[in-house]
Design an enzyme around this catalytic site. Structure first.
Site, PDB file in Angstrom:
ATOM      1  N   ASP A  66       2.507   9.917  22.333  1.00 20.95           N
ATOM      2  CA  ASP A  66       2.934  10.950  21.881  1.00 20.95           C
ATOM      3  C   ASP A  66       4.221  10.798  20.876  1.00 20.95           C
ATOM      4  OD1 ASP A  66       4.701  10.441  23.662  1.00 20.95           O
ATOM      5  OD2 ASP A  66       4.797  12.556  24.662  1.00 20.95           O
ATOM      6  N   ASP A 114       5.418  16.494  21.266  1.00 19.89           N
ATOM      7  CA  ASP A 114       6.047  17.345  22.051  1.00 19.89           C
ATOM      8  C   ASP A 114       7.511  17.678  21.205  1.00 19.89           C
ATOM      9  OD1 ASP A 114       4.839  17.017  24.367  1.00 19.89           O
ATOM     10  OD2 ASP A 114       6.360  15.691  25.502  1.00 19.89           O
ATOM     11  N   ASP A 163       7.803  12.215  20.369  1.00 18.12           N
ATOM     12  CA  ASP A 163       8.768  13.141  20.717  1.00 18.12           C
ATOM     13  C   ASP A 163       9.662  13.443  19.336  1.00 18.12           C
ATOM     14  OD1 ASP A 163       8.483  13.020  23.603  1.00 18.12           O
ATOM     15  OD2 ASP A 163       9.156  10.927  23.446  1.00 18.12           O
ATOM     16  N   LYS A 178       7.051  -0.956  29.843  1.00 12.14           N
ATOM     17  CA  LYS A 178       6.200   0.659  30.128  1.00 12.14           C
ATOM     18  C   LYS A 178       4.674   0.364  30.132  1.00 12.14           C
ATOM     19  CE  LYS A 178       6.930   3.099  26.305  1.00 12.14           C
ATOM     20  NZ  LYS A 178       7.521   4.518  26.690  1.00 12.14           N
ATOM     21  N   SER A 229       9.650   6.742  22.338  1.00 12.82           N
ATOM     22  CA  SER A 229       8.979   5.731  22.087  1.00 12.82           C
ATOM     23  C   SER A 229       8.687   5.383  20.808  1.00 12.82           C
ATOM     24  CB  SER A 229       7.871   5.466  22.986  1.00 12.82           C
ATOM     25  OG  SER A 229       6.750   6.777  22.628  1.00 12.82           O
ATOM     26  N   TYR A 234       5.350   5.669  36.188  1.00 12.64           N
ATOM     27  CA  TYR A 234       6.010   6.047  34.976  1.00 12.64           C
ATOM     28  C   TYR A 234       5.751   7.646  35.081  1.00 12.64           C
ATOM     29  CZ  TYR A 234       6.899   6.134  29.841  1.00 12.64           C
ATOM     30  OH  TYR A 234       7.596   6.253  28.855  1.00 12.64           O
TER      31      TYR A 234
END
Length: 692
Positions: A103, A157, A105, A218, A92, A227
């Site tokens: 978060d 993450d 990624d 989303k 995202s 989701y």
């Protein structure tokens, strides 16, 4: 002379329409953006700068890690600095649709001499030593190995991949397929996230419309609780590919129109026809590319959404029969709302109504993972969550069960327990009152961490032409699931617990509801008019419904079962959930009334009329009995049962509450037989729930 060259377009097929947006569609899009802003989906400039600062620090930590590993191999410091290392973002954040609290990624790319083992040891230690880093946990054995942590309160993450090259410069571009040569499958999967995200952005005709539409989709998916890739629904990449495909079909449409058309197209999509943004490509590697004509596993995918970057993979391989049905129903609901919005009779906020999951079903399975340490709980709960889909798939095979619907999030709780009984109760979802650490005797108090997951159970409607009893036997799925998670190589029976138990909707804990929200009362079925009441003397004193919460009998000490007065009544062997209204009976004033929140383990004896009755712990308390020594075994802490039942043999029955077993039931019922709760007379169930 007309050109013979066909017009170029993005996607597998030509666009459905290239029309420019109408004034009404533009107005609907403006209203959508306003609604998204009001709901807090856009972060402030200050928050954006904070994310950039965190990524800069993270990049420095990673470069220092690569340099340190290089120097450990005897390379001089001046040359070790040239080994490089680079961080890429994806998901995202890279797509530009992240919001407050989202978060980041992140992918760490290192040269060939930096091994994954070093990343999950040295990089982990370097991050943990920083004051800005909290809640860090390593998951090196995951399908895509990852470090999860908070960096200055921003969730991260962190993935890792090593390339087959001696250095990783700052201008490295991951789009080159040849970079994948010589890599193992885990590195290829880790690189795939960044490569897929970049490819999606290249295949979208209008990035601004794509981003607004994707933000909307989303938010809708999260609010409707669909989701979650790990739970068998769609993850972030899958939703992005779907929105991108609709954008390809309507390249000039406004975002509001994209959203409206998205729901109708997805509801009518001919699954398992795959969703593709471009032709699947062959590449330089001898790796598996998604192909249902060759691989039976790929043919079994129910709602295939295929990643556009080589090697193409299915982003939705986790979808099950139940999650497909739930998702399809949500597409239909949203399509109807979006149609009303586009004609001016609806509002965008209606689309984002919270899911009714906790009022949709009458029965739920509650899965509680518990441990004594916060760090071990992160790993343990994550492991249990990753296996819940397997439980759902096994439940889908059970006769008379129409749907096993997992909720996408777990509910975390931390409590202080003063003794073994409270610890066992907490592991079973019965928590002590809140306590302050300063008021406790730390020599005896223990902190228990729990994460609770829920699965809604939809039972098939009864055949009106059949009067035969129906049994919903879930012993095999629950046994298999408990055995699976307990076989984890890092499972510690002394500090970790796993409990699976069913409950009615009226017994759901308050934390699953928002403030002011109440569970929807379940409608009672009317009594059948064509059934005559049995003679009065054949009626039980008054039947009680099954306990609200019944623990699965896979306890450390086992549930001991015996016959009542030598009876061989099979009702002792299996707890039941009975549907329908209660029969009319004689006066039951001699039977102690039950209270809500009945304990999960009951005992049995005889009532004042001499009928065999199973008594709940609520009844025993009213009779003056001590509480059980431990919820794990249901045994009495006193030397004998209460006087009211002491003249009769009694048994420890998991989860029954004052149900008279002296008479047979007169009309069809549904029986939920839980794992371990169907032994023969005198047997003790083996195994352990690991309840602490």
């Amino acid at each position: 002379m007309a050109s013979s060259n066909p017009q170029k377009y993005l996607g597998m097929t030509p666009p459905i329409s290239t029309a420019e947006p109408t004034q009404k569609e533009i107005q609907a899009t403006e209203q959508l953006v306003t609604t998204l802003k009001e709901l807090g989906l856009f972060e402030s400039e200050e928050e954006s700068r904070k994310r950039e600062l965190v990524l800069g620090k993270l990049n420095s930590v990673f470069k220092d890690f690569v340099k340190k590993v290089t120097m450990q191999q005897g390379v001089p410091e001046s040359m070790a600095a040239e080994a490089g290392g680079k961080i890429f973002t994806f998901g995202s954040y890279r797509l530009g649709v992240h919001g407050k609290g989202s978060d980041i990624d992140t992918l760490c790319v290192a040269p060939r001499h930096v091994k994954r083992e070093s990343f999950f040891s040295l990089m982990y230690s370097s991050l943990k030593a920083r004051s800005e880093v909290t809640e860090i946990t390593a998951v090196p054995d995951a399908y895509v190995p990852v470090l999860k942590f908070q960096f200055s309160d921003i969730p991260i993450d962190l993935l890792f991949a090593q390339l087959d090259r001696s250095t990783v410069p700052d201008d490295l571009d991951l789009a080159d397929d040849n970079l994948l040569k010589g890599l193992d499958e885990r590195c290829v999967r880790s690189l795939n996230g960044s490569r897929v995200t970049d490819e999606i952005l290249r295949l979208v005709p209008n990035i601004d419309a794509f981003r607004i539409a994707l933000r909307c989709i989303k938010l809708w998916a999260k609010r409707r609780a669909i989701y979650s890739n790990v739970m068998g629904f769609f993850g972030g990449i899958a939703w992005a590919i779907l929105v991108a495909r609709v954008c390809q079909l309507y390249p000039n449409a406004a975002a509001g129109a994209i959203v409206s058309k998205f729901f109708r197209i997805m509801h009518k999509w001919a699954w398992p026809q795959p969703v593709l943004l471009k032709q699947i490509e062959e590449g330089p590697l001898a790796v598996r590319v998604w192909n249902p004509k060759i691989y039976p596993q790929d043919k079994a995918h129910r709602m295939p959404i295929i990643t556009p970057a080589y090697p193409s993979m299915c982003a939705t391989h986790n979808v099950t029969v139940s999650t497909q049905r739930v998702t399809t129903e949500e597409f239909e609901r949203a399509a109807d709302i979006a149609d009303r919005i586009m004609v001016g009779s609806g509002r965008w906020v209606e689309l984002f109504t919270k899911s009714d999951f906790f009022s949709r079903y009458k029965y739920y399975l509650q899965v509680i993972a518990s441990s004594k340490e916060a760090e071990s709980q992160l790993r343990w709960a994550g492991m249990v969550e990753s296996r819940l889909r397997q439980l759902v798939m096994k439940l889908e095979l059970v006769d008379h069960l129409e749907l096993a619907h997992p909720y996408i999030e777990g509910f975390e709780k931390v409590c202080w327990c003063l003794n073994e009984e409270e610890r066992n109760q907490a592991a079973h979802g019965q928590f002590p009152p809140p306590r302050e650490e300063k008021d406790l005797d730390m020599s005896t108090a223990t902190q228990i961490h729990t994460t609770t997951f829920y699965i809604g159970l939809c039972i098939k409607a009864k055949d009106p032409n059949s009067n035969a009893p129906r049994k919903l036997d879930i012993s095999w799925p629950t046994r298999e699931f408990v055995g699976m998670v307990r076989s984890w190589d890092k499972f510690d029976a002394a500090s970790m617990g796993i409990v699976v138990q069913y409950m009615k909707s009226v017994a759901l804990p308050p934390e699953v509801f928002d403030e002011g929200e109440q569970p929807r009362p379940m409608k009672k079925r009317p009594k059948s008019r064509n059934r005559s009441n049995p003679p009065l003397e054949d009626l039980p004193a008054k039947k009680r419904r099954a306990s609200f919460t019944d623990a699965v009998a896979i306890s450390g000490d086992g549930y001991a079962y015996t016959h009542l007065n030598g009876s061989s009544d099979t009702n002792l062997k299996e707890p039941t959930i009975r549907e329908g209204t209660e029969e009319n009976g004689s006066d039951s004033s001699h039977v102690p009334s039950l209270q809500s929140g009945i304990d999960a383990h009951d005992s049995a004896g005889s009532d004042a009329n001499g009928s065999n009755v199973k008594y709940s712990q609520a009844v025993l308390r009213k009779l003056g009995s001590d509480r059980p020594a431990s919820p794990a075994n249901g045994s009495f802490s006193g030397s004998s049962p209460p006087a009211a039942i002491s003249s009769h043999t009694y048994a420890q029955i998991g989860g029954m509450s004052g149900i008279n077993v002296g008479m047979s039931r007169k009309f069809p019922e549904i029986k939920l037989r839980l794992a371990g709760q169907q032994p023969r007379a005198g047997e003790t169930i083996g195994g352990s729930s690991g309840a602490i």
